[in-house]
Design a protein around this motif. Structure first.
Motif, PDB file in Angstrom:
ATOM      1  N   HIS A   1       3.749   7.277   0.059  1.00  0.00           N
ATOM      2  CA  HIS A   1       2.356   7.691   0.190  1.00  0.00           C
ATOM      3  C   HIS A   1       1.538   6.436   0.502  1.00  0.00           C
ATOM      4  CE1 HIS A   1       4.551  10.380  -2.460  1.00  0.00           C
ATOM      5  NE2 HIS A   1       3.730  11.357  -2.112  1.00  0.00           N
ATOM      6  N   LEU A   2       0.865   6.426   1.639  1.00  0.00           N
ATOM      7  CA  LEU A   2       0.087   5.258   2.052  1.00  0.00           C
ATOM      8  C   LEU A   2      -1.331   5.356   1.504  1.00  0.00           C
ATOM      9  CD1 LEU A   2       1.218   4.853   5.772  1.00  0.00           C
ATOM     10  CD2 LEU A   2       2.316   4.055   3.675  1.00  0.00           C
ATOM     11  N   MET A   3      -1.769   4.280   0.831  1.00  0.00           N
ATOM     12  CA  MET A   3      -3.085   4.241   0.199  1.00  0.00           C
ATOM     13  C   MET A   3      -3.768   2.920   0.536  1.00  0.00           C
ATOM     14  SD  MET A   3      -1.878   5.767  -3.524  1.00  0.00           S
ATOM     15  CE  MET A   3      -3.542   6.208  -4.057  1.00  0.00           C
ATOM     16  N   ASP A   4      -5.032   2.808   0.234  1.00  0.00           N
ATOM     17  CA  ASP A   4      -5.691   1.510   0.339  1.00  0.00           C
ATOM     18  C   ASP A   4      -4.997   0.534  -0.617  1.00  0.00           C
ATOM     19  OD1 ASP A   4      -7.558   2.241   2.239  1.00  0.00           O
ATOM     20  OD2 ASP A   4      -9.086   2.789   0.763  1.00  0.00           O
ATOM     21  N   ASP A   5      -4.946  -0.730  -0.221  1.00  0.00           N
ATOM     22  CA  ASP A   5      -4.261  -1.729  -1.040  1.00  0.00           C
ATOM     23  C   ASP A   5      -4.782  -1.753  -2.476  1.00  0.00           C
ATOM     24  OD1 ASP A   5      -2.731  -2.460   1.102  1.00  0.00           O
ATOM     25  OD2 ASP A   5      -3.910  -4.223   1.620  1.00  0.00           O
ATOM     26  N   ALA A   6      -6.105  -1.711  -2.644  1.00  0.00           N
ATOM     27  CA  ALA A   6      -6.691  -1.799  -3.986  1.00  0.00           C
ATOM     28  C   ALA A   6      -6.325  -0.579  -4.829  1.00  0.00           C
ATOM     29  CB  ALA A   6      -8.206  -1.937  -3.886  1.00  0.00           C
ATOM     30  N   ASP A   7      -6.291   0.598  -4.201  1.00  0.00           N
ATOM     31  CA  ASP A   7      -5.941   1.814  -4.939  1.00  0.00           C
ATOM     32  C   ASP A   7      -4.476   1.791  -5.358  1.00  0.00           C
ATOM     33  OD1 ASP A   7      -8.506   2.776  -4.678  1.00  0.00           O
ATOM     34  OD2 ASP A   7      -8.048   3.984  -2.901  1.00  0.00           O
ATOM     35  N   ALA A   8      -3.598   1.364  -4.443  1.00  0.00           N
ATOM     36  CA  ALA A   8      -2.173   1.301  -4.760  1.00  0.00           C
ATOM     37  C   ALA A   8      -1.907   0.280  -5.860  1.00  0.00           C
ATOM     38  CB  ALA A   8      -1.370   0.956  -3.511  1.00  0.00           C
ATOM     39  N   ALA A   9      -2.664  -0.826  -5.849  1.00  0.00           N
ATOM     40  CA  ALA A   9      -2.468  -1.879  -6.850  1.00  0.00           C
ATOM     41  C   ALA A   9      -2.800  -1.387  -8.255  1.00  0.00           C
ATOM     42  CB  ALA A   9      -3.323  -3.097  -6.501  1.00  0.00           C
TER      43      ALA A   9
ATOM     44  N   LEU B   1      -7.405   9.258  -6.104  1.00  0.00           N
ATOM     45  CA  LEU B   1      -7.467   8.183  -5.112  1.00  0.00           C
ATOM     46  C   LEU B   1      -6.888   8.671  -3.785  1.00  0.00           C
ATOM     47  CD1 LEU B   1      -6.151   5.325  -7.429  1.00  0.00           C
ATOM     48  CD2 LEU B   1      -8.546   5.851  -6.871  1.00  0.00           C
ATOM     49  N   PRO B   2      -7.534   8.351  -2.665  1.00  0.00           N
ATOM     50  CA  PRO B   2      -7.131   8.917  -1.376  1.00  0.00           C
ATOM     51  C   PRO B   2      -5.716   8.514  -0.929  1.00  0.00           C
ATOM     52  CG  PRO B   2      -9.346   7.998  -1.238  1.00  0.00           C
ATOM     53  CD  PRO B   2      -8.772   7.545  -2.548  1.00  0.00           C
TER      54      PRO B   2
ATOM     55  N   ASN C   1       0.824  -1.226   0.000  1.00  0.00           N
ATOM     56  CA  ASN C   1       0.000   0.000   0.000  1.00  0.00           C
ATOM     57  C   ASN C   1       0.849   1.264   0.000  1.00  0.00           C
ATOM     58  OD1 ASN C   1       0.989  -0.085   2.637  1.00  0.00           O
ATOM     59  ND2 ASN C   1      -0.905   0.729   3.518  1.00  0.00           N
ATOM     60  N   ARG C   2       2.151   1.123  -0.234  1.00  0.00           N
ATOM     61  CA  ARG C   2       3.057   2.269  -0.244  1.00  0.00           C
ATOM     62  C   ARG C   2       3.417   2.630  -1.683  1.00  0.00           C
ATOM     63  NH1 ARG C   2       8.073   1.530   3.568  1.00  0.00           N
ATOM     64  NH2 ARG C   2       8.625   0.063   1.897  1.00  0.00           N
ATOM     65  N   VAL C   3       3.229   3.908  -2.017  1.00  0.00           N
ATOM     66  CA  VAL C   3       3.523   4.386  -3.369  1.00  0.00           C
ATOM     67  C   VAL C   3       4.581   5.476  -3.283  1.00  0.00           C
ATOM     68  CG1 VAL C   3       2.586   5.504  -5.428  1.00  0.00           C
ATOM     69  CG2 VAL C   3       1.186   3.844  -4.163  1.00  0.00           C
ATOM     70  N   GLU C   4       5.650   5.294  -4.035  1.00  0.00           N
ATOM     71  CA  GLU C   4       6.727   6.284  -4.082  1.00  0.00           C
ATOM     72  C   GLU C   4       6.687   6.993  -5.437  1.00  0.00           C
ATOM     73  OE1 GLU C   4      11.611   6.570  -3.635  1.00  0.00           O
ATOM     74  OE2 GLU C   4      10.601   4.618  -3.647  1.00  0.00           O
ATOM     75  N   LEU C   5       6.937   8.300  -5.408  1.00  0.00           N
ATOM     76  CA  LEU C   5       6.955   9.109  -6.627  1.00  0.00           C
ATOM     77  C   LEU C   5       8.340   9.717  -6.821  1.00  0.00           C
ATOM     78  CD1 LEU C   5       3.646  11.098  -5.964  1.00  0.00           C
ATOM     79  CD2 LEU C   5       3.887   8.888  -7.129  1.00  0.00           C
TER      80      LEU C   5
END
Length: 222
Positions: free
Chosen positions: A70-78, A54-55, A28-32
């Protein structure tokens, strides 16, 4: 070799929207490659907002404070993957309230020094949406601090509407400095206002926390 995330809020904490590319998705972690989102540190919470609508629930550093996740819901990050372009939007109302409280926290220290002189110790603090606090160890022989006196000094500094300077310290990107005229610089990498006047009206409290230790609290008025 670890690539450092470019932290766009260092240039202008008033920016609200940005474009970037995804570099890593780890659960659920997204890096930019770059971000306007502030990563929680120094007592200031991480920003919230959205990436492509997406939140974003929270934001934090890696252990070396080189990368921002950036922490997101698992489904959104996927639904994101490396190389995908994203548009990020900061929850500006929340960010600005945190900026007011963080700046007010520093002004509490300046107000305290104005009222009671030097030789005291900053023992820690915290910034939130509802209030900010600063714990102070009194210099030997100093009188018990009075909330009205601190509040009067804080109001004076706000009314003066002094410009606030933010600049890199000697450690470069790993250290930033907050400063107003007439007071010692304060090391701090948080997001802050441009002038003391933007803090606006604020309520101040003083609590005794132990022998020679007092907690100063400030809450800005919406």
């Amino acid at each position: 070799m670890t690539t450092r995330t470019v932290e766009l809020h260092r240039t202008d904490p008033y920016d609200r929207r940005f474009d970037a590319r995804v570099t890593v998705v780890d659960g659920n972690r997204v890096e930019l490659d770059s971000t306007l989102f502030y990563a929680r540190s120094g007592g200031q919470p991480g920003d919230t907002g959205t990436l492509n609508g997406l939140p974003v629930l929270d934001v934090h550093y890696d252990e070396g404070k080189q990368r921002v996740f950036h922490l997101m819901d698992d489904a959104d990050a996927a639904g994101l993957s490396p190389g995908v372009p994203v548009t990020g939007d900061i929850d500006w109302e929340r960010r600005y309230r945190l900026m007011r409280h963080h700046t007010a926290q520093h002004l509490l220290w300046c107000a305290f020094v104005s009222a009671y002189g030097t030789g005291h110790r900053e023992l820690g603090g915290d910034i939130g949406e509802a209030k900010a606090r600063l714990d102070i160890g009194l210099a030997e022989g100093a009188p018990r601090p009075d909330a009205d006196r601190v509040a009067a000094e804080l109001t004076r500094l706000v009314t003066l509407d002094l410009p606030i300077r933010r600049y890199p310290g000697e450690a470069g990107e790993d250290q930033w400095v907050w400063e107003i005229d007439g007071y010692d610089p304060i090391p701090c990498g948080g997001t802050h206002l441009r002038t003391t006047g933007e803090v606006g009206r604020a309520a101040t409290r003083v609590k005794r926390k132990g022998s020679g230790v007092f907690r100063l609290e400030v809450s800005v008025v919406t």
